[in-house]
Design an enzyme around this catalytic site. Sequence first.
Site, PDB file in Angstrom:
ATOM      1  N   THR A  39       0.819  -1.226   0.000  1.00  8.78           N
ATOM      2  CA  THR A  39       0.000   0.000   0.000  1.00  8.78           C
ATOM      3  C   THR A  39       0.840   1.256   0.000  1.00  8.78           C
ATOM      4  O   THR A  39       0.439   2.276  -0.566  1.00  8.78           O
ATOM      5  CB  THR A  39      -0.930  -0.018   1.232  1.00  8.78           C
ATOM      6  OG1 THR A  39      -1.841  -1.089   1.074  1.00  8.78           O
ATOM      7  CG2 THR A  39      -1.677   1.277   1.414  1.00  8.78           C
ATOM      8  N   TYR A  53      -8.212   0.312  -3.263  1.00  9.48           N
ATOM      9  CA  TYR A  53      -7.145   0.920  -4.078  1.00  9.48           C
ATOM     10  C   TYR A  53      -6.293  -0.211  -4.647  1.00  9.48           C
ATOM     11  O   TYR A  53      -6.519  -1.386  -4.362  1.00  9.48           O
ATOM     12  CB  TYR A  53      -6.275   1.849  -3.216  1.00  9.48           C
ATOM     13  CG  TYR A  53      -5.727   1.168  -1.991  1.00  9.48           C
ATOM     14  CD1 TYR A  53      -6.387   1.259  -0.770  1.00  9.48           C
ATOM     15  CD2 TYR A  53      -4.587   0.364  -2.053  1.00  9.48           C
ATOM     16  CE1 TYR A  53      -5.917   0.598   0.350  1.00  9.48           C
ATOM     17  CE2 TYR A  53      -4.118  -0.307  -0.953  1.00  9.48           C
ATOM     18  CZ  TYR A  53      -4.788  -0.183   0.255  1.00  9.48           C
ATOM     19  OH  TYR A  53      -4.329  -0.850   1.355  1.00  9.48           O
ATOM     20  N   SER A  86       1.525  -7.639  -0.570  1.00  8.00           N
ATOM     21  CA  SER A  86       2.292  -8.592   0.248  1.00  8.00           C
ATOM     22  C   SER A  86       1.537  -9.874   0.590  1.00  8.00           C
ATOM     23  O   SER A  86       2.148 -10.840   1.054  1.00  8.00           O
ATOM     24  CB  SER A  86       2.785  -7.926   1.529  1.00  8.00           C
ATOM     25  OG  SER A  86       1.739  -7.782   2.460  1.00  8.00           O
ATOM     26  N   THR A 119       1.535  -4.374   4.243  1.00  3.94           N
ATOM     27  CA  THR A 119       1.418  -4.624   5.690  1.00  3.94           C
ATOM     28  C   THR A 119       0.834  -6.001   5.998  1.00  3.94           C
ATOM     29  O   THR A 119       0.948  -6.476   7.117  1.00  3.94           O
ATOM     30  CB  THR A 119       0.511  -3.562   6.327  1.00  3.94           C
ATOM     31  OG1 THR A 119      -0.786  -3.623   5.705  1.00  3.94           O
ATOM     32  CG2 THR A 119       1.110  -2.174   6.181  1.00  3.94           C
ATOM     33  N   ASP A 120       0.226  -6.657   5.031  1.00  5.62           N
ATOM     34  CA  ASP A 120      -0.423  -7.936   5.333  1.00  5.62           C
ATOM     35  C   ASP A 120       0.567  -8.991   5.821  1.00  5.62           C
ATOM     36  O   ASP A 120       0.247  -9.768   6.715  1.00  5.62           O
ATOM     37  CB  ASP A 120      -1.153  -8.488   4.087  1.00  5.62           C
ATOM     38  CG  ASP A 120      -2.409  -7.683   3.765  1.00  5.62           C
ATOM     39  OD1 ASP A 120      -3.038  -7.981   2.733  1.00  5.62           O
ATOM     40  OD2 ASP A 120      -2.727  -6.761   4.534  1.00  5.62           O
ATOM     41  N   LYS A 192       0.007  -7.568  13.055  1.00  5.75           N
ATOM     42  CA  LYS A 192      -1.060  -6.682  12.571  1.00  5.75           C
ATOM     43  C   LYS A 192      -2.313  -6.982  13.390  1.00  5.75           C
ATOM     44  O   LYS A 192      -2.770  -8.118  13.424  1.00  5.75           O
ATOM     45  CB  LYS A 192      -1.292  -6.913  11.078  1.00  5.75           C
ATOM     46  CG  LYS A 192      -2.169  -5.866  10.404  1.00  5.75           C
ATOM     47  CD  LYS A 192      -2.206  -6.060   8.884  1.00  5.75           C
ATOM     48  CE  LYS A 192      -2.894  -4.896   8.195  1.00  5.75           C
ATOM     49  NZ  LYS A 192      -2.914  -5.035   6.719  1.00  5.75           N
ATOM     50  N   GLU A 313      -0.531 -29.275  27.120  1.00  2.53           N
ATOM     51  CA  GLU A 313      -1.785 -29.816  26.563  1.00  2.53           C
ATOM     52  C   GLU A 313      -1.562 -31.073  25.730  1.00  2.53           C
ATOM     53  O   GLU A 313      -2.460 -31.584  25.081  1.00  2.53           O
ATOM     54  CB  GLU A 313      -2.453 -28.744  25.684  1.00  2.53           C
ATOM     55  CG  GLU A 313      -3.102 -27.636  26.480  1.00  2.53           C
ATOM     56  CD  GLU A 313      -4.312 -28.125  27.266  1.00  2.53           C
ATOM     57  OE1 GLU A 313      -4.686 -27.456  28.256  1.00  2.53           O
ATOM     58  OE2 GLU A 313      -4.863 -29.205  26.923  1.00  2.53           O
TER      59      GLU A 313
END
Length: 356
Positions: A39, A53, A86, A119-120, A192, A313
């Site tokens: 972006t 966009y 990304s 940013t992903d 994120k 666990e």
Amino acid sequence: MKLKLKMLIASTAVMGAFAAQPVLADAKPHVVILATGGTIAGTGATSTTTVGYTAAKLGVDQMIASVPELAKVADVRGEQVAQIASESMTNEVWLKLAKRVNEVLAQKDVDGVVITHGTDTIEETAYFLNLVVKSKKPVVVVGAMRPATAISADGPINLYNAVLLAGSKDAMGKGVMVALNDQINAAREVTKTNTSTADTFKSPEMGVLGYMQDNKPHFYRMSTRKNTADSEFDISKLNSLPRVDIVYGYANMDRVAMDADIAAGAQGIVQAGVGDGSVAAQMMPAFRDARKKGVIVVRSSRVGNGIVARNGEANDDKEDLVVSDTLTAQKARILLMLGLTKTHDTKELQRMFYTY
Ligand code: DGL
């Protein structure tokens, strides 16, 4: 009175002498910007288009030209390593980018590197670089949440701050950093946390490394885990990485996805399990079959924070499993991929998860 006046005149003269001296500006740092898209390089149809966009449109030289202030604080040059949104990041781009970062940082006249990125998956690329960059020089990964064409686009100020940070001696030895929104986060812990707001990047429980303010970084903590030049991983001769897949945990899950990943050639599986990396009863046979085939299985958690405890666990000793410690599943996958380039020994791999 006369004496005081004389002292005032004398001190003014001294100050005047200092002020007249040509103040030699410190030599500007040399910073290389490696662009991959995202972006920060995105454009929208209007100045109010902040979703819908197109990412990865502007080239690195266009981005540099759009922030003339960069030239006042650093000698900057750019290279276009990729031009992708990304979410389309690949192991091949990672290896190409990492090799170029190491080549550039090996140049004596380069003080730091900035990587512009979507940013992903910025947190994954940053963590991958955190494990394979062979330098203590600053490496800063930067993105934006609004495209370059938007009102109050955050890319220009994020890029300006990233270049300042990459050129700062204070940023040496901090590991790979993700810098957006005036905050400096460590590659290991940053994630994120919001799909679209400018403050999306956080290190939820570990906190930021520091802030960018007044044209310089302010640091308040350091990561305790090995990184960059102290790492044991070397990708210089690698042209691919072992396949490792993530299986998401949820109520009523079954083994179909895990079996398909292994059939596709996965050498490792990371389960983003519920809770403390819990293993559903119906999944344990799949785990055992994976181990019989030599596939490494790492218990991570979908929760996002906290330690996935060994033998908590699941009986990891008995089932020969590895736990991710506090790494999220997406970062555990990266460490396991690199670990598998060196060993399939589960004890050695567990050591790596307690080291990085
Ligand atoms: N497509 C997303 C990416 O390239 C846009 C998000 C962004 O870069 O902020 O990661």
